[in-house]
Design an enzyme around this catalytic site. Structure first.
Site, PDB file in Angstrom:
ATOM      1  N   ARG A  80       0.845  -1.200   0.000  1.00  0.00           N
ATOM      2  CA  ARG A  80       0.000   0.000   0.000  1.00  0.00           C
ATOM      3  C   ARG A  80       0.876   1.245   0.000  1.00  0.00           C
ATOM      4  O   ARG A  80       1.825   1.347   0.781  1.00  0.00           O
ATOM      5  CB  ARG A  80      -0.912  -0.010   1.229  1.00  0.00           C
ATOM      6  CG  ARG A  80      -1.741  -1.269   1.261  1.00  0.00           C
ATOM      7  CD  ARG A  80      -2.759  -1.298   2.376  1.00  0.00           C
ATOM      8  NE  ARG A  80      -3.537  -2.541   2.260  1.00  0.00           N
ATOM      9  CZ  ARG A  80      -4.533  -2.885   3.048  1.00  0.00           C
ATOM     10  NH1 ARG A  80      -4.915  -2.061   4.024  1.00  0.00           N
ATOM     11  NH2 ARG A  80      -5.174  -4.016   2.868  1.00  0.00           N
ATOM     12  N   ARG A 115       1.340   1.240  10.236  1.00  0.00           N
ATOM     13  CA  ARG A 115       0.974   1.614   8.866  1.00  0.00           C
ATOM     14  C   ARG A 115       2.211   1.504   7.990  1.00  0.00           C
ATOM     15  O   ARG A 115       3.096   2.359   8.045  1.00  0.00           O
ATOM     16  CB  ARG A 115       0.425   3.045   8.850  1.00  0.00           C
ATOM     17  CG  ARG A 115      -0.217   3.467   7.543  1.00  0.00           C
ATOM     18  CD  ARG A 115      -0.840   4.855   7.640  1.00  0.00           C
ATOM     19  NE  ARG A 115      -1.911   4.924   8.626  1.00  0.00           N
ATOM     20  CZ  ARG A 115      -3.166   4.498   8.432  1.00  0.00           C
ATOM     21  NH1 ARG A 115      -3.500   4.002   7.272  1.00  0.00           N
ATOM     22  NH2 ARG A 115      -4.058   4.583   9.381  1.00  0.00           N
ATOM     23  N   GLU A 170      -7.187  -0.726  14.758  1.00  0.00           N
ATOM     24  CA  GLU A 170      -7.792  -1.698  13.849  1.00  0.00           C
ATOM     25  C   GLU A 170      -6.825  -2.831  13.496  1.00  0.00           C
ATOM     26  O   GLU A 170      -5.689  -2.582  13.109  1.00  0.00           O
ATOM     27  CB  GLU A 170      -8.231  -0.980  12.569  1.00  0.00           C
ATOM     28  CG  GLU A 170      -8.900  -1.902  11.566  1.00  0.00           C
ATOM     29  CD  GLU A 170      -9.270  -1.190  10.263  1.00  0.00           C
ATOM     30  OE1 GLU A 170      -9.458   0.042  10.290  1.00  0.00           O
ATOM     31  OE2 GLU A 170      -9.353  -1.886   9.235  1.00  0.00           O
ATOM     32  N   SER A 225     -10.864  -6.479   9.469  1.00  0.00           N
ATOM     33  CA  SER A 225     -11.983  -5.816   8.857  1.00  0.00           C
ATOM     34  C   SER A 225     -12.707  -6.885   8.049  1.00  0.00           C
ATOM     35  O   SER A 225     -12.071  -7.655   7.343  1.00  0.00           O
ATOM     36  CB  SER A 225     -11.432  -4.737   7.942  1.00  0.00           C
ATOM     37  OG  SER A 225     -12.473  -4.164   7.203  1.00  0.00           O
ATOM     38  N   ARG A 256       0.086  -5.701  12.004  1.00  0.00           N
ATOM     39  CA  ARG A 256      -0.725  -5.129  13.088  1.00  0.00           C
ATOM     40  C   ARG A 256      -0.870  -6.099  14.250  1.00  0.00           C
ATOM     41  O   ARG A 256      -0.913  -5.688  15.411  1.00  0.00           O
ATOM     42  CB  ARG A 256      -2.099  -4.725  12.554  1.00  0.00           C
ATOM     43  CG  ARG A 256      -1.980  -3.558  11.577  1.00  0.00           C
ATOM     44  CD  ARG A 256      -3.028  -2.504  11.802  1.00  0.00           C
ATOM     45  NE  ARG A 256      -2.751  -1.364  10.939  1.00  0.00           N
ATOM     46  CZ  ARG A 256      -3.695  -0.555  10.434  1.00  0.00           C
ATOM     47  NH1 ARG A 256      -4.974  -0.781  10.726  1.00  0.00           N
ATOM     48  NH2 ARG A 256      -3.365   0.469   9.688  1.00  0.00           N
TER      49      ARG A 256
END
Length: 446
Positions: free
Chosen positions: A275, A290, A365, A368, A407
């Site tokens: 990403r 991130r 988070e 998801s 994460r």
RNA sequence: GGAGGGGUGGCAGAGCGGCCGAUUGCACCGGUCUUGAAAACCGGCAAGGGUCACACCUUCGAGGGUUCGAAUCCCUCCCCCUCCGCCA
């Protein structure tokens, strides 16, 4: 109607949200855009579609005559009459071609507008525009109390020599990293653990490509060409690095027609995820939270429309069981309409407690799961056929994170840290890591 | 990387300028026969659009071209298979 274009095989299909559906539910679609904080010219869709139908209709009339003529010609004996027919055929060919060009133009614009219209929203999804409107629907475990000031995962990882951020940025740039020593074992353990859980549930394990073609990305709902894209493109190809295995798993069966009896089809796939994090400058700049690349185990389901709500609950339950198994406190969020993203009809996030995040710990988070209904299948041409009903219908697709390794590492390191800077390995992972604790002296061979 | 051969309905496999949206077989669905099943026989069976339903339009890997007319001819691309080479 149509010529050529609406054929899903052609990869040119213009359905994002079904145009027919938009026509039939114009007000609801507009309201939904508002709820989702999306500006989209829904009326323009209707107008363009109207135009398109008109041209198509005209084109059809000509095509019909064309077909007639070409059947008459071989039978016509009279030379002059035959010539006249051939001439008429020539003229028609040009007319049809001209109309076809018009259709192309209209459809191109229609597609552009359609691309901006998000999926509809689940009636129970909280309505709201910002993440502040997300609703916590359950909470499991309590944030751990430390009798010392917990360090953040970056400090822990560096002291333990298990992540090398400096080497990462030197070799590949900011937000890349090397995992080292026990962090490597932890990644492998998390992957094993996740696959183990999912295999028990009957999911088929997959390792997917880490790249995919642009039209697959678009089918899933990513916009690799956009100015704020999250996606890395590979120069001189139509390939992109995938941002999630959702892309490849969803694309796996594109243009496929399933038998209803074969559904649901459940996959658990692993890939690396890339990403660019454009549009997130300055956010979470430190550490693993991130990053530009991470490993993820992802669940993906193809099912019938009446199965999707239930399976969405199943995916959430699996995610919860994974994080319960890791002993991490978390809560579950029902994502509000404004925060859903384009493809999702409903989305649940798990946020685990991260003791060193923010001032005094925050939930962050880690997973998801989305029910995308037929939003993706429509673009990818994934249908099913039932014996009871004529024709085909679009399947529903769902996805959910089993484990996003980076994460999960943040959460594990911060929650399992001890006063001396060592980190206890979660019970569920010990069998793969092969030790109980990561400590400073604990070299990998130790 | 070199040399060949292919891509047609769920699968197998014909067709190679108009009679082909497509022969046939298998699978599948319905019926007859049977106590039931199998077999046999009869019928149905690609998708998308359109229509109250028809009609009608589109699609034979994708894109472009030739032609009044293309699954069939030409060009480009993609994919698959076989043989050889190379390699983790």
């Amino acid at each position: 109607m149509n010529s050529i274009r609406a054929n899903p095989q052609a990869g040119l299909d213009i359905h994002m949200l079904d145009v027919q559906f938009i026509r039939d539910n114009l007000e609801a679609v507009k309201a939904n855009c508002k709820n989702r904080n999306v500006t989209a010219d829904v009326d323009r869709v209707v107008a363009l579609d109207e135009q398109r139908r008109q041209i198509l209709q005209q084109q059809q009339v000509h095509q019909h005559r064309q077909n007639e003529i070409s059947k008459l010609i071989p039978k016509e004996k009279d030379k002059d009459k035959k010539q006249a027919l051939i001439q008429e055929g020539r003229d028609l060919r040009e007319k049809v071609a001209a109309l076809e060009n018009q259709v192309k133009e209209v459809e191109a614009e229609l597609k552009t507008v359609l691309m901006t219209i998000p999926n509809m929203s689940h009636p129970d999804a909280p309505v709201g525009l910002t993440p502040a409107d997300n609703k916590v629907i359950s909470k499991v475990g309590e944030p751990k109390k430390f009798d010392f000031k917990p360090k953040d995962h970056v400090a822990l990882a560096e002291a333990l020599d298990i992540v090398d951020f400096e080497a990462g940025s030197s070799v590949a740039g900011q937000k890349f990293y090397f995992l080292k020593n026990e962090a490597v074992l932890l990644e492998l353990a998390l992957v094993q653990y996740a696959f183990g859980k999912l295999l028990e549930k009957g999911y088929t394990p997959i390792i997917t490509p880490d790249v995919a073609k642009v039209d697959v990305l678009e089918g899933i709902g990513f916009m690799p060409r956009g100015p704020e894209t999250q996606i890395y493109s590979l120069a001189n190809t139509d390939l992109c690095l995938i941002a999630t295995a959702e892309i490849t798993l969803g694309g796996m069966h594109r243009d496929r027609i399933f038998d209803e009896l074969d559904l649901p089809i459940k996959y658990v796939g692993m890939s690396h995820c890339f990403r660019t994090e454009a549009g997130a400058p300055g956010r979470d700049t430190r550490g693993l939270y991130r990053v530009h690349q991470f490993t993820k185990v992802e669940m993906f389901v193809f099912c019938t429309p009446d199965q999707s709500d239930g399976l969405h609950q199943e995916l959430l339950a699996i995610e919860e069981s994974i994080f319960q198994g890791l002993g991490l406190p978390y809560h579950v969020i029902d994502t509000c309409t404004g925060d859903l993203g384009g493809p999702a009809y409903r989305k649940f996030d798990i946020e685990t407690w991260m003791p060193a995040r923010g001032e005094a710990g925050e939930y962050g988070e880690v997973t998801s799961t989305s029910n995308c209904t037929d939003f993706q299948s429509r673009r990818l041409g994934i249908r099913f056929k039932s014996t009871k009903q004529k024709g085909t219908r679009f399947v529903h697709t769902l996805n959910g994170t089993a484990v996003a390794v980076s994460r999960a590492l943040v959460a594990i390191l911060e929650n399992y840290q001890q006063a001396d800077g060592s980190v206890v390995i979660p019970e569920a992972l010990k069998r793969w890591v092969g030790r109980d604790v990561i400590s400073r002296k604990g070299g990998i061979s130790g």
